[in-house]
Design a protein around this motif. Structure first.
Motif, PDB file in Angstrom:
ATOM      1  N   GLY A 165      36.511  34.412  26.448  1.00  0.00           N
ATOM      2  CA  GLY A 165      37.452  34.569  27.549  1.00  0.00           C
ATOM      3  C   GLY A 165      37.067  35.622  28.565  1.00  0.00           C
ATOM      4  O   GLY A 165      37.843  35.896  29.498  1.00  0.00           O
ATOM      5  N   LEU A 166      35.897  36.200  28.421  1.00  0.00           N
ATOM      6  CA  LEU A 166      35.433  37.163  29.417  1.00  0.00           C
ATOM      7  C   LEU A 166      35.026  36.405  30.680  1.00  0.00           C
ATOM      8  O   LEU A 166      34.450  35.321  30.595  1.00  0.00           O
ATOM      9  CB  LEU A 166      34.255  37.961  28.868  1.00  0.00           C
ATOM     10  CG  LEU A 166      34.537  38.805  27.623  1.00  0.00           C
ATOM     11  CD1 LEU A 166      33.265  39.453  27.119  1.00  0.00           C
ATOM     12  CD2 LEU A 166      35.613  39.842  27.904  1.00  0.00           C
ATOM     13  N   THR A 167      35.303  37.009  31.813  1.00  0.00           N
ATOM     14  CA  THR A 167      35.027  36.343  33.085  1.00  0.00           C
ATOM     15  C   THR A 167      34.134  37.202  33.978  1.00  0.00           C
ATOM     16  O   THR A 167      34.096  38.431  33.844  1.00  0.00           O
ATOM     17  CB  THR A 167      36.325  36.020  33.838  1.00  0.00           C
ATOM     18  OG1 THR A 167      37.039  37.242  34.089  1.00  0.00           O
ATOM     19  CG2 THR A 167      37.212  35.092  33.032  1.00  0.00           C
ATOM     20  N   ASN A 168      33.464  36.527  34.875  1.00  0.00           N
ATOM     21  CA  ASN A 168      32.594  37.212  35.838  1.00  0.00           C
ATOM     22  C   ASN A 168      32.583  36.407  37.127  1.00  0.00           C
ATOM     23  O   ASN A 168      32.614  35.166  37.076  1.00  0.00           O
ATOM     24  CB  ASN A 168      31.178  37.330  35.274  1.00  0.00           C
ATOM     25  CG  ASN A 168      30.287  38.183  36.150  1.00  0.00           C
ATOM     26  OD1 ASN A 168      29.647  37.699  37.066  1.00  0.00           O
ATOM     27  ND2 ASN A 168      30.268  39.471  35.899  1.00  0.00           N
ATOM     28  N   TYR A 169      32.536  37.110  38.261  1.00  0.00           N
ATOM     29  CA  TYR A 169      32.624  36.443  39.560  1.00  0.00           C
ATOM     30  C   TYR A 169      31.523  36.921  40.506  1.00  0.00           C
ATOM     31  O   TYR A 169      31.090  38.079  40.455  1.00  0.00           O
ATOM     32  CB  TYR A 169      33.978  36.737  40.208  1.00  0.00           C
ATOM     33  CG  TYR A 169      35.158  36.276  39.397  1.00  0.00           C
ATOM     34  CD1 TYR A 169      35.772  37.098  38.468  1.00  0.00           C
ATOM     35  CD2 TYR A 169      35.658  34.981  39.550  1.00  0.00           C
ATOM     36  CE1 TYR A 169      36.843  36.667  37.708  1.00  0.00           C
ATOM     37  CE2 TYR A 169      36.730  34.539  38.805  1.00  0.00           C
ATOM     38  CZ  TYR A 169      37.324  35.387  37.886  1.00  0.00           C
ATOM     39  OH  TYR A 169      38.391  34.943  37.138  1.00  0.00           O
ATOM     40  N   ALA A 170      31.133  36.041  41.390  1.00  0.00           N
ATOM     41  CA  ALA A 170      30.269  36.447  42.488  1.00  0.00           C
ATOM     42  C   ALA A 170      31.044  37.395  43.392  1.00  0.00           C
ATOM     43  O   ALA A 170      32.275  37.270  43.539  1.00  0.00           O
ATOM     44  CB  ALA A 170      29.820  35.222  43.273  1.00  0.00           C
ATOM     45  N   ASP A 171      30.327  38.325  43.996  1.00  0.00           N
ATOM     46  CA  ASP A 171      30.982  39.295  44.881  1.00  0.00           C
ATOM     47  C   ASP A 171      31.770  38.601  45.999  1.00  0.00           C
ATOM     48  O   ASP A 171      32.834  39.068  46.410  1.00  0.00           O
ATOM     49  CB  ASP A 171      29.942  40.231  45.498  1.00  0.00           C
ATOM     50  CG  ASP A 171      29.360  41.202  44.482  1.00  0.00           C
ATOM     51  OD1 ASP A 171      28.304  41.785  44.773  1.00  0.00           O
ATOM     52  OD2 ASP A 171      29.958  41.360  43.391  1.00  0.00           O
ATOM     53  N   SER A 172      31.246  37.487  46.467  1.00  0.00           N
ATOM     54  CA  SER A 172      31.855  36.793  47.603  1.00  0.00           C
ATOM     55  C   SER A 172      33.214  36.173  47.284  1.00  0.00           C
ATOM     56  O   SER A 172      33.971  35.849  48.205  1.00  0.00           O
ATOM     57  CB  SER A 172      30.908  35.709  48.122  1.00  0.00           C
ATOM     58  OG  SER A 172      30.616  34.776  47.096  1.00  0.00           O
ATOM     59  N   VAL A 173      33.532  36.000  46.009  1.00  0.00           N
ATOM     60  CA  VAL A 173      34.810  35.366  45.637  1.00  0.00           C
ATOM     61  C   VAL A 173      35.693  36.284  44.808  1.00  0.00           C
ATOM     62  O   VAL A 173      36.841  35.928  44.523  1.00  0.00           O
ATOM     63  CB  VAL A 173      34.581  34.041  44.874  1.00  0.00           C
ATOM     64  CG1 VAL A 173      33.652  33.123  45.653  1.00  0.00           C
ATOM     65  CG2 VAL A 173      34.061  34.269  43.460  1.00  0.00           C
ATOM     66  N   GLU A 174      35.170  37.445  44.413  1.00  0.00           N
ATOM     67  CA  GLU A 174      35.946  38.405  43.609  1.00  0.00           C
ATOM     68  C   GLU A 174      37.284  38.701  44.286  1.00  0.00           C
ATOM     69  O   GLU A 174      37.347  38.984  45.490  1.00  0.00           O
ATOM     70  CB  GLU A 174      35.141  39.685  43.443  1.00  0.00           C
ATOM     71  CG  GLU A 174      35.814  40.749  42.603  1.00  0.00           C
ATOM     72  CD  GLU A 174      35.669  40.512  41.119  1.00  0.00           C
ATOM     73  OE1 GLU A 174      34.539  40.313  40.670  1.00  0.00           O
ATOM     74  OE2 GLU A 174      36.702  40.517  40.415  1.00  0.00           O
ATOM     75  N   GLY A 175      38.353  38.611  43.510  1.00  0.00           N
ATOM     76  CA  GLY A 175      39.677  38.896  44.032  1.00  0.00           C
ATOM     77  C   GLY A 175      40.372  37.706  44.679  1.00  0.00           C
ATOM     78  O   GLY A 175      41.575  37.754  44.947  1.00  0.00           O
ATOM     79  N   ARG A 176      39.631  36.623  44.915  1.00  0.00           N
ATOM     80  CA  ARG A 176      40.230  35.423  45.524  1.00  0.00           C
ATOM     81  C   ARG A 176      40.226  34.237  44.566  1.00  0.00           C
ATOM     82  O   ARG A 176      41.123  33.398  44.628  1.00  0.00           O
ATOM     83  CB  ARG A 176      39.443  35.039  46.796  1.00  0.00           C
ATOM     84  CG  ARG A 176      39.444  36.093  47.870  1.00  0.00           C
ATOM     85  CD  ARG A 176      38.814  35.580  49.161  1.00  0.00           C
ATOM     86  NE  ARG A 176      37.412  35.199  49.005  1.00  0.00           N
ATOM     87  CZ  ARG A 176      36.932  33.981  49.238  1.00  0.00           C
ATOM     88  NH1 ARG A 176      37.726  33.016  49.645  1.00  0.00           N
ATOM     89  NH2 ARG A 176      35.625  33.718  49.082  1.00  0.00           N
ATOM     90  N   PHE A 177      39.212  34.153  43.719  1.00  0.00           N
ATOM     91  CA  PHE A 177      39.083  33.041  42.772  1.00  0.00           C
ATOM     92  C   PHE A 177      39.389  33.545  41.359  1.00  0.00           C
ATOM     93  O   PHE A 177      39.084  34.699  41.018  1.00  0.00           O
ATOM     94  CB  PHE A 177      37.664  32.480  42.790  1.00  0.00           C
ATOM     95  CG  PHE A 177      37.276  31.740  44.049  1.00  0.00           C
ATOM     96  CD1 PHE A 177      38.058  31.777  45.191  1.00  0.00           C
ATOM     97  CD2 PHE A 177      36.108  30.996  44.081  1.00  0.00           C
ATOM     98  CE1 PHE A 177      37.695  31.100  46.342  1.00  0.00           C
ATOM     99  CE2 PHE A 177      35.723  30.309  45.211  1.00  0.00           C
ATOM    100  CZ  PHE A 177      36.515  30.364  46.343  1.00  0.00           C
ATOM    101  N   THR A 178      39.938  32.643  40.567  1.00  0.00           N
ATOM    102  CA  THR A 178      40.208  32.948  39.165  1.00  0.00           C
ATOM    103  C   THR A 178      39.758  31.784  38.299  1.00  0.00           C
ATOM    104  O   THR A 178      40.179  30.636  38.525  1.00  0.00           O
ATOM    105  CB  THR A 178      41.704  33.211  38.930  1.00  0.00           C
ATOM    106  OG1 THR A 178      42.139  34.296  39.771  1.00  0.00           O
ATOM    107  CG2 THR A 178      41.950  33.585  37.476  1.00  0.00           C
ATOM    108  N   ILE A 179      38.930  32.079  37.314  1.00  0.00           N
ATOM    109  CA  ILE A 179      38.493  31.062  36.362  1.00  0.00           C
ATOM    110  C   ILE A 179      39.305  31.211  35.081  1.00  0.00           C
ATOM    111  O   ILE A 179      39.593  32.332  34.641  1.00  0.00           O
ATOM    112  CB  ILE A 179      36.975  31.154  36.089  1.00  0.00           C
ATOM    113  CG1 ILE A 179      36.497  29.953  35.285  1.00  0.00           C
ATOM    114  CG2 ILE A 179      36.609  32.470  35.433  1.00  0.00           C
ATOM    115  CD1 ILE A 179      34.968  29.859  35.192  1.00  0.00           C
ATOM    116  N   SER A 180      39.705  30.083  34.507  1.00  0.00           N
ATOM    117  CA  SER A 180      40.501  30.121  33.285  1.00  0.00           C
ATOM    118  C   SER A 180      40.211  28.856  32.489  1.00  0.00           C
ATOM    119  O   SER A 180      39.538  27.942  32.981  1.00  0.00           O
ATOM    120  CB  SER A 180      41.989  30.231  33.598  1.00  0.00           C
ATOM    121  OG  SER A 180      42.431  29.096  34.338  1.00  0.00           O
TER     122      SER A 180
END
Length: 112
Positions: free
Chosen positions: A54-69
């Motif tokens: 359940g650990l998640t990681n995001y590209a800088d360009s989408v951090e704070g706007r996209f959520t993976i679940s």
């Protein structure tokens, strides 16, 4: 072993979409699943991933706007995309690295 991606579409800037990636079996819940995107004539880029734990990681360009679940009961991984920008326009693919398996892609178009 198959992945089916869906949920793309046309949306105005600032809008939201939720992408779904459904696996043909429980392998989705037992593996890391990633979302990538690709613009025409550009390389495919990693957007986000979620691990088995359940650990998640995001590209800088989408951090704070996209959520993976994920919903393991439905063998499904989601990508909630908020505050969409025209530069988010791309074909989005889900991918299971351990099995080297890609979904078929779903088009996201964000108009300005």
């Amino acid at each position: 072993v198959q992945l089916q991606a869906s949920g793309g579409g046309l949306v105005q800037a600032g809008g939201s979409l939720r992408l779904s990636c459904v696996g043909s079996g429980s392998f989705v819940s037992r593996n890391t699943v990633a979302w990538y995107r690709q613009e025409p004539e550009k390389q495919r880029e990693l957007v986000a991933y979620i691990t088995k734990a359940g650990l998640t990681n995001y590209a800088d360009s989408v951090e704070g706007r996209f959520t993976i679940s994920r919903d393991n009961t439905k063998n499904t991984v989601f990508l909630q995309m908020n505050s969409l920008k025209p530069e988010d326009t791309a074909v989005y693919y889900c991918y299971v690295p351990f099995l080297n398996t890609w979904g078929q892609g779903t088009q996201v178009t964000v108009s300005s």
